[in-house]
Design a protein around this motif. Sequence first.
Motif, PDB file in Angstrom:
ATOM      1  N   THR A  36       1.311  -9.856   8.940  1.00 32.73           N
ATOM      2  CA  THR A  36       2.543 -10.314   8.314  1.00 32.73           C
ATOM      3  C   THR A  36       3.739  -9.839   9.099  1.00 32.73           C
ATOM      4  O   THR A  36       3.658  -8.925   9.890  1.00 32.73           O
ATOM      5  N   THR A  37       4.861 -10.498   8.921  1.00 25.29           N
ATOM      6  CA  THR A  37       6.099 -10.025   9.528  1.00 25.29           C
ATOM      7  C   THR A  37       6.714  -9.008   8.592  1.00 25.29           C
ATOM      8  O   THR A  37       7.478  -9.322   7.700  1.00 25.29           O
ATOM      9  N   GLY A  38       6.362  -7.778   8.776  1.00 26.86           N
ATOM     10  CA  GLY A  38       6.912  -6.695   7.991  1.00 26.86           C
ATOM     11  C   GLY A  38       6.633  -6.866   6.533  1.00 26.86           C
ATOM     12  O   GLY A  38       5.518  -7.096   6.104  1.00 26.86           O
ATOM     13  N   ASP A  39       7.670  -6.820   5.692  1.00 23.00           N
ATOM     14  CA  ASP A  39       7.459  -6.899   4.260  1.00 23.00           C
ATOM     15  C   ASP A  39       7.427  -8.332   3.754  1.00 23.00           C
ATOM     16  O   ASP A  39       7.217  -8.585   2.586  1.00 23.00           O
ATOM     17  N   ARG A  92       0.893   0.499   6.376  1.00 19.60           N
ATOM     18  CA  ARG A  92       1.771   1.353   5.559  1.00 19.60           C
ATOM     19  C   ARG A  92       1.516   2.846   5.763  1.00 19.60           C
ATOM     20  O   ARG A  92       1.941   3.653   4.946  1.00 19.60           O
ATOM     21  N   TYR A  93       0.804   3.220   6.825  1.00 21.21           N
ATOM     22  CA  TYR A  93       0.640   4.645   7.130  1.00 21.21           C
ATOM     23  C   TYR A  93       1.975   5.199   7.606  1.00 21.21           C
ATOM     24  O   TYR A  93       2.272   6.374   7.437  1.00 21.21           O
ATOM     25  N   GLY A  99       5.498  -2.993  11.057  1.00 15.98           N
ATOM     26  CA  GLY A  99       4.323  -3.860  11.093  1.00 15.98           C
ATOM     27  C   GLY A  99       4.680  -5.322  11.240  1.00 15.98           C
ATOM     28  O   GLY A  99       4.100  -6.173  10.576  1.00 15.98           O
ATOM     29  N   ALA A 100       5.638  -5.631  12.109  1.00 20.19           N
ATOM     30  CA  ALA A 100       6.112  -7.014  12.259  1.00 20.19           C
ATOM     31  C   ALA A 100       5.767  -7.566  13.632  1.00 20.19           C
ATOM     32  O   ALA A 100       5.796  -6.844  14.630  1.00 20.19           O
ATOM     33  N   VAL A 122      -0.197   3.419   0.614  1.00 21.27           N
ATOM     34  CA  VAL A 122      -1.288   2.688   1.270  1.00 21.27           C
ATOM     35  C   VAL A 122      -2.091   1.886   0.254  1.00 21.27           C
ATOM     36  O   VAL A 122      -2.531   2.429  -0.764  1.00 21.27           O
ATOM     37  N   LYS A 123      -2.267   0.575   0.547  1.00 23.80           N
ATOM     38  CA  LYS A 123      -3.109  -0.276  -0.302  1.00 23.80           C
ATOM     39  C   LYS A 123      -4.557   0.007   0.054  1.00 23.80           C
ATOM     40  O   LYS A 123      -4.980  -0.230   1.197  1.00 23.80           O
ATOM     41  N   ARG A 124      -5.317   0.527  -0.927  1.00 18.39           N
ATOM     42  CA  ARG A 124      -6.672   1.025  -0.637  1.00 18.39           C
ATOM     43  C   ARG A 124      -7.594  -0.047  -0.031  1.00 18.39           C
ATOM     44  O   ARG A 124      -8.094   0.131   1.082  1.00 18.39           O
ATOM     45  N   ALA A 125      -7.814  -1.121  -0.739  1.00 14.26           N
ATOM     46  CA  ALA A 125      -8.812  -2.110  -0.294  1.00 14.26           C
ATOM     47  C   ALA A 125      -8.406  -2.793   1.010  1.00 14.26           C
ATOM     48  O   ALA A 125      -9.261  -3.254   1.770  1.00 14.26           O
ATOM     49  N   ASP A 126      -7.098  -2.838   1.288  1.00 16.80           N
ATOM     50  CA  ASP A 126      -6.629  -3.493   2.519  1.00 16.80           C
ATOM     51  C   ASP A 126      -7.032  -2.727   3.772  1.00 16.80           C
ATOM     52  O   ASP A 126      -6.861  -3.227   4.890  1.00 16.80           O
TER      53      ASP A 126
END
Lengths: 462, 129
Positions: free
Chosen positions: A4-7, A319-320, A326-327, A446-450
Motif C-alpha cells: 500500500t502507499t503508506g496509510d 508498522r514496526y 511503507g509507501a 502491529v497487525k498480528r495476522a498481517d
Amino acid sequence: MSTTTGDKSQRISMLKVLNPFHIWALGVGIVLVGEFMGWNFSVAKGGAYGSLIACWVIGLLYTCVAMIDSEVTSTVAAAGGQYTQAKHIIGPLMAFNVGLYLVMAYTMLEAADALIVGDLMKSAAETFGHANLDTKPFVVLTIAFLAWLNYRGVFTTLTLNFVITFVAFIAILVLFLAVEPANPGAVLKHKELLTDLPYGWIGVVASLQFGMWYYLGIEGTCQAAEEVRSAGRAIPLGTMGGMMTLLVAASLTWYICAGLMPWQYLGQAVTPLYDAGTLVGSTKLQLLLFVATAFAAIASANGCINDASRAWFSLGRDRYMPVFFGAIHPKYRTPYRSIIFLVPIAVSFAFTGLLDQVITFSILSGLLGYTFMSINVVKFRKMWPLGSIHRGYIHPFHPIPAITLLILCSATYFATFLGYGNSLLSILAFYILASIWFSVRRYKFVKRADQFTMPWPRPKGY
Amino acid sequence: MTKQYEPPKQSWFGQIFDSLFVLALVYLSLMLPLLFKTKEAASAAAGAAAEVVKPTWESLQLSPVVQEQWEKLGYDAEKAAALINTRFDYTIDPTWLAITAVVLIGYFVFMLKVSDKEYREVIAEKFGK
C-alpha cells in the motif's frame, strides 16, 4: 507481492524487472569496495598470512550465508530479505532487530563509501596542485545523486551498478596481469616481504573481524527478491556467482598487495590497491586503479541505498516503524519515502568524524544478522520440512552450513572483542534498548495476522 | 478463527517521535565508546613519550628489498619505524570477556523468547487456535 502507499489503501507493487546479472551487480557492487580498501586492516591485526587465513575462513562463513540465504530467500521472495524471513519464521521482535541490522549496516557502509569518494577527490586535487580540497560537498553530492537514481527506478540503478562493478573487477584482473604473476621476483617480492605470524594464532583470530571486509554485504542480494522476474532462479544464481567473483577478487587482491608492500604499511594503508598500482610504476595503471576505486565506492553506496531503503520500507509497511515509510512511488514503483528519509541520516553518519566506530557498527550489525541466519534456517527446516512447501532452491548438507556459520560467527565476535570490545558492548546495548522499546511501545501498532503473508500451511509445533 | 487484533492508529507526532527516538539511540551508542577511548589514548601517549631514540634503516634491520619497497612508498626510516614498532595488545581480561559473552547470549535468548511469544499470537490469528 503488492503493498500500500503508506496509510492509504491503494495497492501498488514494485516492478519485477531484475535478472541474475542485476542481483550479481547488487551483491558484488556493495562488497567490491572492500577489496580496494578495508580488508588490509586484517593484515595489521595478524600479519599478511593471518589476513590470508582470515580471507578463506571468512569466505567459508559467507559461503554458508550465501547457501542458506539462497534457499530461504528463493522461498520467501519479498522486499526486506532476511527481515521478511525472520517475520515468517521466528517472530516480530527478531524481525524488528533484523530490519534494524540491515538498515544500520547498509546506511553506515554507505556513509563510509561516500567519505572514500570525497577522499579520492581530495587526492586527485592534490595531484593537480590544489591542496586542502573540502571533501564535504563531494560526500553530500555522492549520496544525493545516488539517492535520486534510486528514487527514479531500480532497473537503471542496478544496471549502472553492473557496469561500474564490472569495470572495477576488470581493473583487479588487469593489475594482476601487470604484476607478472608467472615471473615471481620480477615485480612481486613475496619471498622477502612475507613474514611469520607476528602475533601468533591469536592475531589470526583477531584478523577475522576485518576479514569480513572481503565479503561484507553480499547477503544484500535478498533485498531485491520482490523485484526480480524469477526469485527461485535469479537469487541463487546472482548470490552464488557473486560469492565466486569475490573469492577470486579477494585472493588476487591479497596476492598482489602482499607481494608489493611491507605488512606494517599494508595494515594501515587507506587505498592499498591504488598504492599497488602506483608501485608498479605505470601512469595508465595508476589512473585505472583510481577510477576503479571510485567506481567501487560509488557502486557500494548505490547498492547500500537500495538495500537500506527496502529494509526501512518493509519495517514501515508492517508498522514496526512508522507506517509513513511503507509507501511506494506511484510512478517509479520505488520506496521513495524511505530513500529520502535515509539521505540526511547517511550524511550525518559521514560527518560524525567517528569513521572507525561507524564501520564497526556496520560490521557488527552484519555479524548479528549472520548469527540470526544460522538459527533461522534450522527453524525453517523444522517448521516446514522438505516437501511440505515449494522451495526455489534447496541448499545441500543441512545442518552443516548452519552449524559452521554459528561457530565462525562466535569466533568473529571474539575477534571483535579483542579489538573493539567497548564498541561491541555499546552496539549490543543499542539493540537491547531498541528491543525493549519495540516490545513496550511499537508492538501494539502491529497487525498480528498481517505478519504472515506466505501461502504456506501452519508451521509444525505452532 | 481467533478475534483479529486491531491496532490503534498512530498520530503524526507519534510517528515523528518514534523515528527520532531510534536515531537518538543510534547516535548515543556511536558516542559511548569515545568515553573509553579518551582514557586509552591518554595512556598510549604517555607510553609513546618514553621512546625518543631516532631510528635508522640499519637499526630497523630490514632486508635491502624490504627497505627499497618502504622507500618506493615515500617512507624514510623514522616514518617506517613508527609503523613497524606499533604493536597490538591482545591481553584478554576474563571478566570483560565473560560480561560480553553473557550480554550477547542474553540478548539472543531474550529476543528468541519474546519473538516466540509474539509469533504464537500471529499464528493463532492467521490459522486459528
